[in-house]
Design an enzyme around this catalytic site. Structure first.
Site, PDB file in Angstrom:
ATOM      1  N   ILE A   2     -12.117  27.917 -92.556  1.00  0.00           N
ATOM      2  CA  ILE A   2     -13.438  27.283 -92.667  1.00  0.00           C
ATOM      3  C   ILE A   2     -14.422  28.209 -93.372  1.00  0.00           C
ATOM      4  O   ILE A   2     -15.142  27.810 -94.292  1.00  0.00           O
ATOM      5  CB  ILE A   2     -13.976  26.890 -91.275  1.00  0.00           C
ATOM      6  CG1 ILE A   2     -13.049  25.871 -90.612  1.00  0.00           C
ATOM      7  CG2 ILE A   2     -15.396  26.347 -91.372  1.00  0.00           C
ATOM      8  CD1 ILE A   2     -13.371  25.559 -89.152  1.00  0.00           C
ATOM      9  N   ALA A   8     -18.723  27.754 -84.660  1.00  0.00           N
ATOM     10  CA  ALA A   8     -17.400  28.189 -84.194  1.00  0.00           C
ATOM     11  C   ALA A   8     -17.158  27.694 -82.771  1.00  0.00           C
ATOM     12  O   ALA A   8     -16.660  26.585 -82.568  1.00  0.00           O
ATOM     13  CB  ALA A   8     -17.296  29.709 -84.294  1.00  0.00           C
ATOM     14  N   ARG A   9     -17.556  28.489 -81.800  1.00  0.00           N
ATOM     15  CA  ARG A   9     -17.454  28.099 -80.392  1.00  0.00           C
ATOM     16  C   ARG A   9     -18.651  28.681 -79.649  1.00  0.00           C
ATOM     17  O   ARG A   9     -19.131  29.766 -79.973  1.00  0.00           O
ATOM     18  CB  ARG A   9     -16.163  28.626 -79.764  1.00  0.00           C
ATOM     19  CG  ARG A   9     -14.911  27.844 -80.139  1.00  0.00           C
ATOM     20  CD  ARG A   9     -14.935  26.413 -79.576  1.00  0.00           C
ATOM     21  NE  ARG A   9     -13.755  25.633 -79.920  1.00  0.00           N
ATOM     22  CZ  ARG A   9     -13.653  24.840 -80.988  1.00  0.00           C
ATOM     23  NH1 ARG A   9     -14.656  24.705 -81.832  1.00  0.00           N
ATOM     24  NH2 ARG A   9     -12.542  24.155 -81.202  1.00  0.00           N
ATOM     25  N   ASP A  28     -24.158  24.218 -83.422  1.00  0.00           N
ATOM     26  CA  ASP A  28     -23.426  22.957 -83.229  1.00  0.00           C
ATOM     27  C   ASP A  28     -22.512  23.064 -82.016  1.00  0.00           C
ATOM     28  O   ASP A  28     -22.018  22.057 -81.511  1.00  0.00           O
ATOM     29  CB  ASP A  28     -22.596  22.652 -84.488  1.00  0.00           C
ATOM     30  CG  ASP A  28     -21.878  21.321 -84.398  1.00  0.00           C
ATOM     31  OD1 ASP A  28     -22.529  20.310 -84.081  1.00  0.00           O
ATOM     32  OD2 ASP A  28     -20.645  21.288 -84.625  1.00  0.00           O
ATOM     33  N   GLU A  78     -21.333  22.571 -72.910  1.00  0.00           N
ATOM     34  CA  GLU A  78     -21.289  21.358 -73.726  1.00  0.00           C
ATOM     35  C   GLU A  78     -21.050  20.137 -72.858  1.00  0.00           C
ATOM     36  O   GLU A  78     -20.383  20.225 -71.827  1.00  0.00           O
ATOM     37  CB  GLU A  78     -20.171  21.462 -74.781  1.00  0.00           C
ATOM     38  CG  GLU A  78     -20.418  22.575 -75.791  1.00  0.00           C
ATOM     39  CD  GLU A  78     -19.533  22.478 -77.026  1.00  0.00           C
ATOM     40  OE1 GLU A  78     -18.648  21.607 -77.076  1.00  0.00           O
ATOM     41  OE2 GLU A  78     -19.750  23.282 -77.948  1.00  0.00           O
ATOM     42  N   HIS A 123     -21.717  19.428 -81.245  1.00  0.00           N
ATOM     43  CA  HIS A 123     -20.328  19.726 -81.663  1.00  0.00           C
ATOM     44  C   HIS A 123     -19.783  18.626 -82.581  1.00  0.00           C
ATOM     45  O   HIS A 123     -18.717  18.058 -82.328  1.00  0.00           O
ATOM     46  CB  HIS A 123     -19.431  19.905 -80.426  1.00  0.00           C
ATOM     47  CG  HIS A 123     -18.185  20.703 -80.700  1.00  0.00           C
ATOM     48  ND1 HIS A 123     -17.628  21.557 -79.794  1.00  0.00           N
ATOM     49  CD2 HIS A 123     -17.360  20.766 -81.794  1.00  0.00           C
ATOM     50  CE1 HIS A 123     -16.534  22.111 -80.291  1.00  0.00           C
ATOM     51  NE2 HIS A 123     -16.355  21.651 -81.519  1.00  0.00           N
ATOM     52  N   ILE A 124     -20.577  18.363 -83.650  1.00  0.00           N
ATOM     53  CA  ILE A 124     -20.193  17.291 -84.575  1.00  0.00           C
ATOM     54  C   ILE A 124     -19.688  17.834 -85.904  1.00  0.00           C
ATOM     55  O   ILE A 124     -19.460  17.072 -86.849  1.00  0.00           O
ATOM     56  CB  ILE A 124     -21.386  16.325 -84.835  1.00  0.00           C
ATOM     57  CG1 ILE A 124     -22.624  17.101 -85.333  1.00  0.00           C
ATOM     58  CG2 ILE A 124     -21.703  15.516 -83.595  1.00  0.00           C
ATOM     59  CD1 ILE A 124     -23.780  16.192 -85.764  1.00  0.00           C
ATOM     60  N   GLY A 125     -19.516  19.161 -85.986  1.00  0.00           N
ATOM     61  CA  GLY A 125     -19.159  19.785 -87.269  1.00  0.00           C
ATOM     62  C   GLY A 125     -18.003  19.111 -87.974  1.00  0.00           C
ATOM     63  O   GLY A 125     -18.059  18.840 -89.173  1.00  0.00           O
ATOM     64  N   ALA A 126     -16.927  18.858 -87.237  1.00  0.00           N
ATOM     65  CA  ALA A 126     -15.719  18.290 -87.866  1.00  0.00           C
ATOM     66  C   ALA A 126     -15.724  16.765 -87.839  1.00  0.00           C
ATOM     67  O   ALA A 126     -14.737  16.141 -88.216  1.00  0.00           O
ATOM     68  CB  ALA A 126     -14.472  18.815 -87.155  1.00  0.00           C
TER      69      ALA A 126
HETATM   70  C1  MLT Z   1     -12.066  21.737 -84.008  1.00  0.00           C
HETATM   71  O1  MLT Z   1     -11.737  22.792 -83.475  1.00  0.00           O
HETATM   72  O2  MLT Z   1     -11.349  21.185 -84.854  1.00  0.00           O
HETATM   73  C2  MLT Z   1     -13.406  21.158 -83.699  1.00  0.00           C
HETATM   74  O3  MLT Z   1     -13.935  21.752 -82.599  1.00  0.00           O
HETATM   75  C3  MLT Z   1     -13.436  19.676 -83.678  1.00  0.00           C
HETATM   76  C4  MLT Z   1     -12.929  19.049 -82.437  1.00  0.00           C
HETATM   77  O4  MLT Z   1     -11.757  19.061 -82.190  1.00  0.00           O
HETATM   78  O5  MLT Z   1     -13.685  18.485 -81.684  1.00  0.00           O
END
Ligand code: MLT
Length: 322
Positions: A149, A231-232, A256, A261, A280-283
């Site tokens: 990423i 990231a996390r 994010d 969470e 947590h909407i990045g992906a």
């Molecule tokens: C991931 O690790 O791919 C992201 O946190 C997206 C997710 O699975 O929710």
């Protein structure tokens, strides 16, 4: 084949799986529910937001295939998976595109006060002369964790005429060469912190990265810089970040991912005007989730075919970077 889907994935993929297999959906389930519903399953599909413990997997003696519909593997007991030689397939590519673009969405929103401008205008305030902000062009972008990423973020930064620095856990000549082809100069963590106007974090959560961004590392950041965490949550000590922002040493932050969470959780950082918080909407881009869904279908089909032919299905596959 009996499959447990423990997190929400692309709806069309679920529909197609249901046509061909026995599918159990248990989104947002706790450990006890997962233990009950995984019984008899040969495959498990999951994302973030759920804990796949050894106790859960123990309840599925036939479990042979686990699909991580994304990147992070901080929420599954890897020792147990390895010990039982269950095949784990990550699908990190599609989400990486979405996370990299989200990093830019957040950088731009921070730099140009987009959220504040929107909020004020909805209140009838025309704050044209107060809401100035900064360019990204010409600034230094620091990538903490220049893996799958992070490298994408760096490539976008280079296209934006930013000077891009990136650090990795194991700096080697090979890593330097790989990053250079994406316009990223390999740097130390200390240099990334000290020189960057925007620091974007992309390391996986593990022992060595828990609270990597803490009071000490925040103190080493360039005054007036912006911090972006995609990231996390556990990578950033949010109490230390709160303190640093209150002292005015950083210009702002966007997160994010969060230490806490889920529905009803409100970060203390929500009190601060120069912070952007997203759930947590990045992906979560539809394009990325559709692509992940397609890969899930191909992988399950290929697994089912190999199992039918009594071939040993897959090799263990875990790539340890986000
Ligand atoms: C991931 O690790 O791919 C992201 O946190 C997206 C997710 O699975 O929710």
């Amino acid at each position: 084949m009996k499959i447990l889907i423990a997190s929400s994935i692309y709806p069309d993929a679920i529909a197609q799986l249901k046509e061909r297999h026995e599918v159990i959906c248990a989104f947002g389930a706790g450990e006890e529910e997962l233990k009950a519903r995984i019984t008899g399953c040969e495959a498990l599909i999951f994302r973030s937001g759920v804990q796949i413990t050894a106790d859960v997997m123990r309840c599925a003696p036939d479990l042979r295939l686990i699909l991580r519909a994304g990147s992070g593997i901080d929420n599954i007991d890897l020792d147990y998976v390895q010990g039982r030689q269950i095949t784990l397939v990550r699908i990190p590519g599609p989400g990486a595109k979405a996370v990299a673009e989200m990093s830019f969405a957040l950088m731009l929103a921070l730099a140009r006060n987009v959220l504040t401008a929107d909020r004020l205008l909805r209140q009838g305030r025309w704050a044209k002369h107060e809401l100035t902000g900064y360019l990204l062009t010409g600034k230094v972008l620091g990538i903490v964790g220049a893996g799958n990423i992070g490298t994408r973020v760096g490539r976008l930064g280079a296209a934006w005429d930013m000077e891009v620095l990136g650090c990795v856990e194991h700096p080697t000549a090979e890593a330097a060469g790989r990053l250079a082809t994406s316009g990223i100069r390999l740097a130390t963590f200390a240099e990334v912190l000290a020189r960057s106007d925007f620091v974007s974090i992309h390391v996986p959560l593990k022992g060595s990265t828990r609270y990597l961004i803490n009071a000490q590392s925040l103190a080493r950041m360039k005054p007036g810089a912006f911090l972006i965490n995609l990231a996390r949550g556990g990578v950033v000590n949010e109490a230390a970040l709160y303190q640093t922002l209150c002292e005015g040493r950083l210009a702002g932050a966007a997160l994010d991912v969060h230490e806490q969470e889920g529905e009803g959780k409100i970060s203390p950082l929500a009190e601060l005007p120069n912070v952007i918080l997203t759930p947590h909407i990045g992906a979560g881009a539809i394009d990325s989730q559709r692509e992940i869904g397609e890969i899930i279908l191909e992988t399950i089909d290929s697994f089912a075919a190999k199992r039918a032919n009594k071939e040993l299905a897959f090799d263990w596959e875990v790539v340890p970077t986000l």
